[in-house]
Design a protein around this motif. Structure first.
Motif, mmCIF file in Angstrom:
data_model
loop_
_atom_site.group_PDB
_atom_site.id
_atom_site.type_symbol
_atom_site.label_atom_id
_atom_site.label_comp_id
_atom_site.label_asym_id
_atom_site.label_seq_id
_atom_site.Cartn_x
_atom_site.Cartn_y
_atom_site.Cartn_z
ATOM 1 N N GLU A 13 0.861 -10.000 -43.496
ATOM 2 C CA GLU A 13 1.107 -11.281 -44.183
ATOM 3 C C GLU A 13 2.259 -11.167 -45.175
ATOM 4 N N VAL A 14 2.273 -10.084 -45.939
ATOM 5 C CA VAL A 14 3.224 -9.924 -47.039
ATOM 6 C C VAL A 14 4.663 -9.764 -46.558
ATOM 7 N N VAL A 15 4.894 -8.929 -45.560
ATOM 8 C CA VAL A 15 6.272 -8.611 -45.161
ATOM 9 C C VAL A 15 7.020 -9.852 -44.685
ATOM 10 N N PRO A 16 6.496 -10.644 -43.744
ATOM 11 C CA PRO A 16 7.235 -11.852 -43.359
ATOM 12 C C PRO A 16 7.416 -12.822 -44.523
ATOM 13 N N ALA A 17 6.405 -12.942 -45.377
ATOM 14 C CA ALA A 17 6.520 -13.844 -46.524
ATOM 15 C C ALA A 17 7.607 -13.365 -47.481
ATOM 16 N N TRP A 18 7.738 -12.047 -47.645
ATOM 17 C CA TRP A 18 8.745 -11.484 -48.540
ATOM 18 C C TRP A 18 10.155 -11.845 -48.078
ATOM 19 N N PHE A 19 10.398 -11.804 -46.779
ATOM 20 C CA PHE A 19 11.729 -12.064 -46.233
ATOM 21 C C PHE A 19 11.983 -13.545 -45.941
ATOM 22 N N ASN A 20 10.984 -14.392 -46.133
ATOM 23 C CA ASN A 20 11.127 -15.820 -45.864
ATOM 24 C C ASN A 20 11.847 -16.493 -47.031
ATOM 25 N N PHE A 21 13.101 -16.861 -46.820
ATOM 26 C CA PHE A 21 13.886 -17.473 -47.884
ATOM 27 C C PHE A 21 13.703 -18.987 -47.932
ATOM 28 N N VAL A 22 12.969 -19.568 -46.992
ATOM 29 C CA VAL A 22 12.711 -21.007 -46.987
ATOM 30 C C VAL A 22 11.545 -21.323 -47.916
ATOM 31 N N ASN A 23 10.435 -20.641 -47.740
ATOM 32 C CA ASN A 23 9.251 -20.818 -48.588
ATOM 33 C C ASN A 23 9.066 -19.549 -49.409
ATOM 34 N N MET A 24 9.609 -19.565 -50.608
ATOM 35 C CA MET A 24 9.523 -18.381 -51.461
ATOM 36 C C MET A 24 8.068 -18.094 -51.816
ATOM 37 N N MET A 25 7.696 -16.830 -51.749
ATOM 38 C CA MET A 25 6.305 -16.469 -52.007
ATOM 39 C C MET A 25 6.040 -16.297 -53.504
ATOM 40 N N ASP A 26 4.783 -16.458 -53.866
ATOM 41 C CA ASP A 26 4.346 -16.191 -55.227
ATOM 42 C C ASP A 26 4.184 -14.682 -55.347
ATOM 43 N N THR A 27 4.926 -14.063 -56.228
ATOM 44 C CA THR A 27 4.920 -12.611 -56.332
ATOM 45 C C THR A 27 3.833 -12.070 -57.255
ATOM 46 N N GLY A 28 3.033 -12.957 -57.843
ATOM 47 C CA GLY A 28 1.976 -12.517 -58.757
ATOM 48 C C GLY A 28 0.990 -11.553 -58.114
ATOM 49 N N ARG A 29 0.567 -11.861 -56.900
ATOM 50 C CA ARG A 29 -0.392 -10.987 -56.213
ATOM 51 C C ARG A 29 0.245 -9.639 -55.898
ATOM 52 N N LEU A 30 1.519 -9.642 -55.497
ATOM 53 C CA LEU A 30 2.207 -8.383 -55.218
ATOM 54 C C LEU A 30 2.267 -7.507 -56.465
ATOM 55 N N ALA A 31 2.588 -8.123 -57.605
ATOM 56 C CA ALA A 31 2.652 -7.375 -58.863
ATOM 57 C C ALA A 31 1.272 -6.808 -59.211
ATOM 58 N N ARG A 32 0.247 -7.641 -59.054
ATOM 59 C CA ARG A 32 -1.123 -7.206 -59.358
ATOM 60 C C ARG A 32 -1.543 -6.031 -58.483
#
Length: 166
Positions: A13-32
């Protein structure tokens, strides 16, 4: 290790979301979860966020046979390993595999060429054109041809969503 096989579903889930420049992901969960590295610059807006490189590379090498995005990230990593001061040709492989990663991240979405190719070297009238990132079902989106003389073949591959290189 905190990042073991239990993270596979999460990373898919994370990797495609990270590279998706159309729908920027919320990075809060990644930081946590310890997957985000933030490098601060002189100004707060100059901060750069990175997906934990070792975790990403570990996932890529374990999943590259099954996952198209992992395959292209591995190819980009491998190409990067041979780039040296006199290896401009090798840099091209990084670029077209990275483009494959971006296409996979936004597949089916409508994007402007300006958002896809973020450079000042794109004519402004051309950059506003909207396209849909078509992605073929093959794991490898990059197709090599000896030359571009067979226009029907090349255009057919391009229309299917492949990156055609020579």
């Amino acid at each position: 290790c905190k990042f073991n096989d239990a993270t596979d579903e999460y990373m898919v889930e994370v990797v495609p979301a990270w590279f998706n420049f159309v729908n920027m992901m919320d990075t809060g969960r990644l930081a946590r979860d310890g997957l985000l590295i933030t490098v601060n610059g002189k100004h707060p807006e100059a901060a750069v966020e990175l997906l934990q490189p070792l975790v990403l590379q570990h996932w890529v090498h374990r999943k590259c046979e099954l996952n198209s995005m992992a395959f292209h990230l591995r190819e980009a990593y491998d190409s990067d390993a041979v780039v040296g001061p006199d290896a401009e040709k090798s840099f091209e492989a990084i670029m077209y595999h990275y483009e494959a990663v971006l296409r996979l991240a936004v597949k089916g979405k409508v994007v402007t060429l300006r958002s896809f190719y973020q450079t000042s070297h794109v004519d402004p009238s051309w950059g506003a054109q909207e396209v849909t990132a078509r992605v073929p079902k093959d794991r490898n989106l990059v197709v090599w041809v000896p030359d571009f003389s067979d226009m029907d073949k090349v255009l057919g591959l391009l229309n299917q969503g492949f990156l055609v290189i020579s």
